[in-house]
Each structure stands twice: as C-alpha cells, then as structure tokens.
Design an enzyme around this catalytic site. Sequence first.
Site, PDB file in Angstrom:
ATOM      1  N   LYS A  81      -0.338  -9.578  -2.722  1.00  0.00           N
ATOM      2  CA  LYS A  81       0.297  -9.905  -1.511  1.00  0.00           C
ATOM      3  C   LYS A  81      -0.421 -10.963  -1.342  1.00  0.00           C
ATOM      4  O   LYS A  81      -1.549 -11.344  -0.052  1.00  0.00           O
ATOM      5  CB  LYS A  81      -0.571  -8.529  -0.553  1.00  0.00           C
ATOM      6  N   ASP A  90       5.584  -6.668   0.780  1.00  0.00           N
ATOM      7  CA  ASP A  90       6.399  -6.554   1.613  1.00  0.00           C
ATOM      8  C   ASP A  90       7.730  -6.462   0.802  1.00  0.00           C
ATOM      9  O   ASP A  90       8.960  -5.687   1.409  1.00  0.00           O
ATOM     10  CB  ASP A  90       6.097  -7.039   3.028  1.00  0.00           C
ATOM     11  N   ASP A 106       5.639   6.577  -3.982  1.00  0.00           N
ATOM     12  CA  ASP A 106       6.652   7.299  -3.214  1.00  0.00           C
ATOM     13  C   ASP A 106       7.722   6.558  -2.628  1.00  0.00           C
ATOM     14  O   ASP A 106       9.037   7.886  -2.575  1.00  0.00           O
ATOM     15  CB  ASP A 106       5.852   7.677  -1.684  1.00  0.00           C
ATOM     16  N   ASP A 116       0.186   3.586  -4.377  1.00  0.00           N
ATOM     17  CA  ASP A 116       0.842   4.937  -3.190  1.00  0.00           C
ATOM     18  C   ASP A 116       1.435   4.880  -2.416  1.00  0.00           C
ATOM     19  O   ASP A 116       2.390   6.005  -2.752  1.00  0.00           O
ATOM     20  CB  ASP A 116      -1.660   5.180  -2.453  1.00  0.00           C
ATOM     21  N   TYR A 149      -9.201   2.075  -1.498  1.00  0.00           N
ATOM     22  CA  TYR A 149      -9.787   3.617  -1.288  1.00  0.00           C
ATOM     23  C   TYR A 149     -10.812   4.050  -1.774  1.00  0.00           C
ATOM     24  O   TYR A 149     -11.651   5.216  -1.249  1.00  0.00           O
ATOM     25  CB  TYR A 149      -8.494   4.207  -2.464  1.00  0.00           C
TER      26      TYR A 149
END
Length: 370
Positions: A200, A233, A261, A257, A143
Amino acid sequence: MTTYRICLLPGDGIGPEITAEALKVLGVIGDRCGVTFEFEQALLGGAAIDATGTALPEATLTCAYASDAVLLAAIGGPKWDTTDPAKPRPEQGLLGIRKALGLYANLRPVRIFDALRDASSLKPEFLEGVDMLIVRELTGGLYFGARARETGVEGAGAHGAAGMRAYDTMDYREFEIERIARKAFEAARTRRNRVHSVDKANVLETSRLWREVVHRLHTAEYADVELIDQLVDNSAMQLVRYPAQFDVMVTENMFGDILSDEASMLTGSLGMLASASLGDGTALYEPSHGSAPDIAGQGIANPLAMLLSVELMLRHSFSMHEAADALAAAIENVLAEGWRTRDIADSSTLPQKTVGTDAMGSLVAERLQG
Ligand code: NAD
C-alpha cells in the site's frame, strides 16, 4: 542413497488417519526415486497435553531440530478447549514450534483441480489457468508491532470527553522484507517466473520501504523474474476478477492473512489446501484445515490436503521437483477418474466412487506407482 529425516506430528482428531496416507505415499516415492525417508514421530497439541501436560514437549522440539522437515497433520479438539488461561491449549504447540523454528514465510498454493471446478465460488470461466502461490510474511508487521490501549485520553470519548484510545504499529525492517522477497523470487523461478509484490505504497511508509527493498533485491539478483507492484486493494479485486494473472504473490503479514483466505475460496474446498512455513532452517508443512473432531476415527477424512503438503515438502525441503510433479499429477488423475471423499463429493459423484481416507490414499499411491 540419499536419506531425508522427517519429524512426523500426527496431532489430534483426523491427524493420525491422514498421516497414515502420507506415509503410504512417501513409501512409494522413496522406492520410485531411490531415496530413503526416515521418520521420527513426536507429540504436539492435545495428544501432547494428555501425555506430558504441555502442548509442545521438549522432545518434539528436539525431533524437529534434528530433522530435514516437519510434517504436521492437525491439532486441537473440544476435549482441550478451555478459557482458563492457566491451562495448556493445543494451539500453543503450533505457535510455539513455528516460533522455535523461525518460520517467517508462509506459502499457500492456490490451484484449481479441473474435476472440482464446480466447488469454486467463481464461475468456471474465471478459473481457467489459475495456479498461484501466496507468500505471506509471518513474523512481522502489524501483528507483532507495538500496541497499547490507553484510558482517560483527552478528547477520545463522545462529545470531546476523555475516553479510550488504542493503537497497533506496523513495523518492518529491511532484512525482514529482503528475506521474504527472496523466498518469493526463488519460488517464482521454479514456477512461471512472475512475482506480484503487494503493498500500500501510496499511503504506508512500511510499504514504501517494502517496495524499495523488493526492487533493490530484484535488480541485484533476480532480474530474470518478472516483477509487478500491485496495491493491496487492487489485488483484492483482481483475485476475483482475473486470478490467472498471478503466479507468485508476496506480501506482508496482515495483507497476506486476508488475501490468502480470499484466494483459498477460489478452490472451494478446505480439504484440498496445503501450506508450507519456511525459515532459514527446518521447514514445516501442514494442511490448512483443522483436526475435524466431528469426523475423527470414522475413516472418512479427506487426505488430499495432507498429500499436497507432502508435495510442498518434496519441492521446498528436498528439491525433488519431479516427484512433486508426479504426486500432483497422481492426485489430479484420481480426481479426474471421479474418485471423491465425502467432503468433495457432489451430485455427480457415483456412490461406488465415494471412498474413505485409506482408499483415497491408496488410489493416489497406485497412480504414482504407474
Ligand atoms: P476444521 O478444519 O477442523 O473443520 C471444519 C469442517 O471441515 C468440519 O466439518 C470438518 O469435518 C471438515 N473438514 C476439515 N478437514 C477435513 C478433511 N480433511 N476431510 C473432510 N472434512 C474435513 O475446523 P474447526 O472445526 O473450526 O476446528 C476443529 C479443531 O481444529 C479446533 O480445535 C481448532 O482449533 C483446530 N484447528 C487446527 C488447525 C491446525 O492444526 N493447523 C487449524 C484450524 C483449526
């Protein structure tokens, strides 16, 4: 007597109503623990735009810098919605204060309240023992890295024609990883002593650096905390398969992020989610919901996410763990007795136990008084 200074930012919409309940509860906690809370109120968001023409007035920053913690309710509303880039917007206040205070760690607890189990999107048996804290890196990664869009790039269009290309860059420096990992290990020590570090690393170079730095810090300073690496994942799947395995989950900005959620839906109710944003100085605490303009001024907003934000403030800024535990227990008890605000009421809620903002805050304050 210990004194803590709190910069209060009631903001817009239901903000002032839920802030009043935070003050009520902090009054009881102050008396109970022999601590003085000093409050200074300042403007942020739409209220600040109306009064000063800017969403983050200088006086608000001065208030924040001079305080031991900032307690924010919510900002925004249709009155200030605009597509005119020249006009101030309430969110500028929020982003601006986060930046000014250097808040690089976002903490979101995900806790299931027994009484609200039915609100979750998972079956009750999957929720047994769920009590986790997501620690999301907030000022680095994809970001904030270099990004661009290029036109006329050879071979980027259909059938090999020239076309557009865009890229974003995931960028992390050692110190950014180390400081967020430290927050996670410190938090785990006050909880169940386990950290899942989510990355990852099988694909991304930033994740390989992430893993290296997290492990180096762990070996040097936090070997007493259990550390588990998990690929993002897999984490997305484990959150709905067996969420009780998590105590603290630490991860980079975008993964955090998305996962926070996903995890927030385990609780099923927006009115129950709090968050803390921490840096190396003054921290900021706020509910995860917005200013709910549709119900503002009606006295029916749920103040519990705000009170859970107070709980986080007691823990992380004032190290008042006993008071924080007592506040959490008071909320749990009020819910167990069947009291509900309208947003968390269901078919089993007795009409006489559906209460407004003020009554819900008073119930929690009374249970705290014992
Ligand atoms: P919202 O969270 O304000 O409201 C969504 C729905 O949830 C509404 O129906 C609302 O009535 C309900 N709700 C939210 N909090 C509640 C509470 N405590 N008790 C009972 N019901 C509650 O989200 P939105 O409607 O998308 O946004 C409204 C405004 O809030 C917008 O201007 C948005 O930009 C702003 N916003 C601010 C923040 C913040 O201050 N951090 C976060 C999100 C949205």
